[in-house]
Design a protein around this motif. Structure first.
Motif, PDB file in Angstrom:
ATOM      1  N   ILE A   1       0.835  -1.210   0.000  1.00  0.00           N
ATOM      2  CA  ILE A   1       0.000   0.000   0.000  1.00  0.00           C
ATOM      3  C   ILE A   1       0.866   1.254   0.000  1.00  0.00           C
ATOM      4  O   ILE A   1       0.608   2.216  -0.734  1.00  0.00           O
ATOM      5  N   THR A   2       1.920   1.239   0.784  1.00  0.00           N
ATOM      6  CA  THR A   2       2.829   2.390   0.826  1.00  0.00           C
ATOM      7  C   THR A   2       3.494   2.609  -0.524  1.00  0.00           C
ATOM      8  O   THR A   2       3.588   3.747  -1.002  1.00  0.00           O
ATOM      9  N   LEU A   3       3.945   1.544  -1.144  1.00  0.00           N
ATOM     10  CA  LEU A   3       4.567   1.674  -2.467  1.00  0.00           C
ATOM     11  C   LEU A   3       3.568   2.194  -3.503  1.00  0.00           C
ATOM     12  O   LEU A   3       3.920   2.989  -4.372  1.00  0.00           O
ATOM     13  N   PHE A   4       2.327   1.734  -3.411  1.00  0.00           N
ATOM     14  CA  PHE A   4       1.300   2.209  -4.330  1.00  0.00           C
ATOM     15  C   PHE A   4       1.086   3.715  -4.175  1.00  0.00           C
ATOM     16  O   PHE A   4       1.045   4.458  -5.166  1.00  0.00           O
ATOM     17  N   PHE A   5       0.967   4.188  -2.945  1.00  0.00           N
ATOM     18  CA  PHE A   5       0.764   5.617  -2.724  1.00  0.00           C
ATOM     19  C   PHE A   5       1.979   6.443  -3.147  1.00  0.00           C
ATOM     20  O   PHE A   5       1.834   7.531  -3.712  1.00  0.00           O
ATOM     21  N   MET A   6       3.140   5.927  -2.890  1.00  0.00           N
ATOM     22  CA  MET A   6       4.344   6.655  -3.318  1.00  0.00           C
ATOM     23  C   MET A   6       4.420   6.755  -4.835  1.00  0.00           C
ATOM     24  O   MET A   6       4.785   7.799  -5.386  1.00  0.00           O
ATOM     25  N   PHE A   7       4.063   5.692  -5.505  1.00  0.00           N
ATOM     26  CA  PHE A   7       4.055   5.716  -6.965  1.00  0.00           C
ATOM     27  C   PHE A   7       3.008   6.697  -7.484  1.00  0.00           C
ATOM     28  O   PHE A   7       3.249   7.439  -8.439  1.00  0.00           O
ATOM     29  N   GLN A   8       1.832   6.707  -6.866  1.00  0.00           N
ATOM     30  CA  GLN A   8       0.784   7.635  -7.282  1.00  0.00           C
ATOM     31  C   GLN A   8       1.219   9.088  -7.088  1.00  0.00           C
ATOM     32  O   GLN A   8       0.954   9.943  -7.939  1.00  0.00           O
ATOM     33  N   LEU A   9       1.889   9.376  -5.995  1.00  0.00           N
ATOM     34  CA  LEU A   9       2.370  10.734  -5.767  1.00  0.00           C
ATOM     35  C   LEU A   9       3.429  11.127  -6.786  1.00  0.00           C
ATOM     36  O   LEU A   9       3.455  12.255  -7.279  1.00  0.00           O
ATOM     37  N   LYS A  10       4.294  10.200  -7.117  1.00  0.00           N
ATOM     38  CA  LYS A  10       5.340  10.488  -8.093  1.00  0.00           C
ATOM     39  C   LYS A  10       4.743  10.744  -9.473  1.00  0.00           C
ATOM     40  O   LYS A  10       5.144  11.648 -10.187  1.00  0.00           O
ATOM     41  N   VAL A  11       3.759   9.946  -9.849  1.00  0.00           N
ATOM     42  CA  VAL A  11       3.130  10.111 -11.159  1.00  0.00           C
ATOM     43  C   VAL A  11       2.301  11.393 -11.199  1.00  0.00           C
ATOM     44  O   VAL A  11       2.258  12.079 -12.223  1.00  0.00           O
ATOM     45  N   SER A  12       1.663  11.741 -10.106  1.00  0.00           N
ATOM     46  CA  SER A  12       0.807  12.928 -10.107  1.00  0.00           C
ATOM     47  C   SER A  12       1.620  14.217 -10.230  1.00  0.00           C
ATOM     48  O   SER A  12       1.098  15.235 -10.681  1.00  0.00           O
ATOM     49  N   LYS A  13       2.895  14.190  -9.858  1.00  0.00           N
ATOM     50  CA  LYS A  13       3.729  15.386  -9.982  1.00  0.00           C
ATOM     51  C   LYS A  13       4.284  15.557 -11.386  1.00  0.00           C
ATOM     52  O   LYS A  13       4.831  16.597 -11.715  1.00  0.00           O
TER      53      LYS A  13
END
Length: 67
Positions: free
Chosen positions: A18-30
């Motif tokens: 879950i943490t990796l998923f959220f980190m990836f989403q934040l990276k992609v959203s930027k």
């Protein structure tokens, strides 16, 4: 010899995913994507070559008639 306690593995692995998923989403959203991608117009200009101006014919030895 003590036994390995695996009771917390499930929650550890799940929270890591879950943490990796959220980190990836934040990276992609930027990341900034182009708003409206359009194809570039490429102007096709015919290159001028010296051999186009004169008549030339090349015969391959295999295409010549048999003697």
């Amino acid at each position: 010899m003590p036994q390995l306690d695996t009771s917390t593995w499930f929650i550890t692995i799940l929270s890591m995913i879950i943490t990796l998923f959220f980190m990836f989403q934040l990276k992609v959203s930027k990341h900034s994507f182009p708003e409206n991608p359009e194809p570039k117009s490429v102007s096709m200009s015919k290159p001028t070559t010296p051999w186009e101006k004169k008549w030339t014919k090349i015969y391959s030895p295999l295409s010549l008639p048999l003697q």
